[in-house]
Design an enzyme around this catalytic site. Structure first.
Site, PDB file in Angstrom:
ATOM      1  N   ASP A  51       0.833  -1.207   0.000  1.00 46.74           N
ATOM      2  CA  ASP A  51       0.000   0.000   0.000  1.00 46.74           C
ATOM      3  C   ASP A  51       0.867   1.256   0.000  1.00 46.74           C
ATOM      4  O   ASP A  51       0.636   2.195  -0.762  1.00 46.74           O
ATOM      5  CB  ASP A  51      -0.900   0.040   1.242  1.00 46.74           C
ATOM      6  N   THR A 122      -6.956  -4.995   0.464  1.00 45.40           N
ATOM      7  CA  THR A 122      -5.775  -5.273   1.302  1.00 45.40           C
ATOM      8  C   THR A 122      -5.987  -6.494   2.192  1.00 45.40           C
ATOM      9  O   THR A 122      -5.059  -7.290   2.405  1.00 45.40           O
ATOM     10  CB  THR A 122      -5.428  -4.044   2.164  1.00 45.40           C
TER      11      THR A 122
END
Length: 337
Positions: A51, A122
């Site tokens: 990320d 995620t």
């Protein structure tokens, strides 16, 4: 193509290459097994090294070439020097060759807002890593998997992962780029992983084959990990023939445009503007619609609140039907912005 492509066309062409670079970063971090996971607001709201690096790459690359645009990314990262290896300077030539829709041809950098989700899905990404590197069982729709099946479980989870770069003008999502870093995993070792799709209102959508669910079927796609009674009540009210529970907003919109689902129903807060800007632009380009549960459009101005606080209802066709099925309990619980 004119000798000097419009600003928005150059931005989309850059975003295409930047999204591919981010996808490669996401794959590299997964392969390393060192995800550097931190919890943001809880166990289902995670941030990984992928990320962080992907957002740094996207934001630094775009802001270097387009210094006056506003970029809003999901991850709240400290200001720091970005390594040159994270910078992507390429532009997709096939996008530069296309004619810009007249209504956008004169747009200036400072009129554009870019919404970035560097790694949508995620939670599934981290679960896939556990399967691949630590042989840890995770909860998925198909229970009772033995160790020999964990690898295929991980690959299924990676289907949920996307990189999202949305472009807005005047509060409206007008263009979007979605990269799927692990597309083609079914082909096995040696496969050329990843694909990138993009679209712009008034121009078209590219990188996928548009398909629709048959008219006599209602297939609902909804959240895999953020469900509650309001969410399930709303899904049930649609009277679906089938319900698919997966991760990632980008992934759910891909299901709509590739004929795997009829509607994306999420009657809850939790989804944010960077989750929906790019997918909404592509969906709208092919005739679909994304609204809150009341049927009202979201805005993507630079100063709007980030939370999509009245839920998500997205369809390729027959949007009014699905809006009409939303229960009063949901409408009362989720107020439009």
């Amino acid at each position: 193509m004119s000798g000097n492509p419009a600003v928005v066309m150059r931005l989309v062409a850059s975003a295409y290459c930047v999204a591919e670079k981010a996808g490669a970063i996401v794959r590299k971090v997964l392969h390393s097994g060192e995800l550097g996971i931190v919890e943001k607001t809880g166990a289902t709201d995670l941030q990984t090294l992928a990320d962080r690096l992907a957002q740094q790459s996207i934001c630094a690359s775009l802001s270097r070439r387009f210094p006056k645009i506003t970029i809003i990314g999901e991850e709240d990262l400290p200001s720091e020097e970005i390594k040159e290896e994270l910078i992507e300077n390429g532009q997709a030539e096939e996008i530069l060759q296309k004619s810009c829709p007249a209504e956008y041809s004169g747009l200036k950098e400072e009129e554009l807002v870019v919404w970035v989700d560097p790694l949508d899905g995620t939670k599934e990404y981290t679960e896939a890593s556990r399967c691949l590197h630590h042989q840890t069982e995770v909860q998925i729709p198909h229970k009772g998997l033995d160790t020999s099946q964990l690898h295929s479980t991980a690959l299924w989870l990676l289907d949920n992962v996307t990189v999202l770069i949305g472009i807005a003008y005047g509060g409206r999502a007008i263009a979007g780029v979605i990269n799927q870093p692990f597309y083609n995993y079914q082909l096995g070792a040696g496969a050329d992983l990843g694909r990138t799709m993009w679209g712009m209102l008034g121009l078209g959508a590219f990188g996928f084959q548009l398909q629709e669910v048959p008219d006599d079927r209602r297939i609902i796609t909804t959240t895999r990990s953020h469900s509650n009674k309001l969410v399930t009540d709303c899904v049930d009210a649609m009277e679906p023939h089938e319900v698919i529970r997966v991760g990632g907003a980008g992934n759910k919109i891909i299901q709509l445009i590739e004929g795997k689902a009829s509607a994306y129903v999420f009657a809850s807060i939790g989804c944010k503007k960077w989750d929906t800007c790019a997918p909404e632009a592509i969906l709208h380009t092919v005739g679909g619609k994304l609204t809150d549960m009341h049927g009202n459009a979201y805005r993507y101005d630079a100063n709007v609140k980030h939370m999509n606080s009245a839920g998500i209802l997205a369809t390729l066709r027959n949007h009014d039907y699905y809006v009409s099925r939303v229960p009063q309990s949901v409408l009362q619980a989720l107020k439009s912005d």
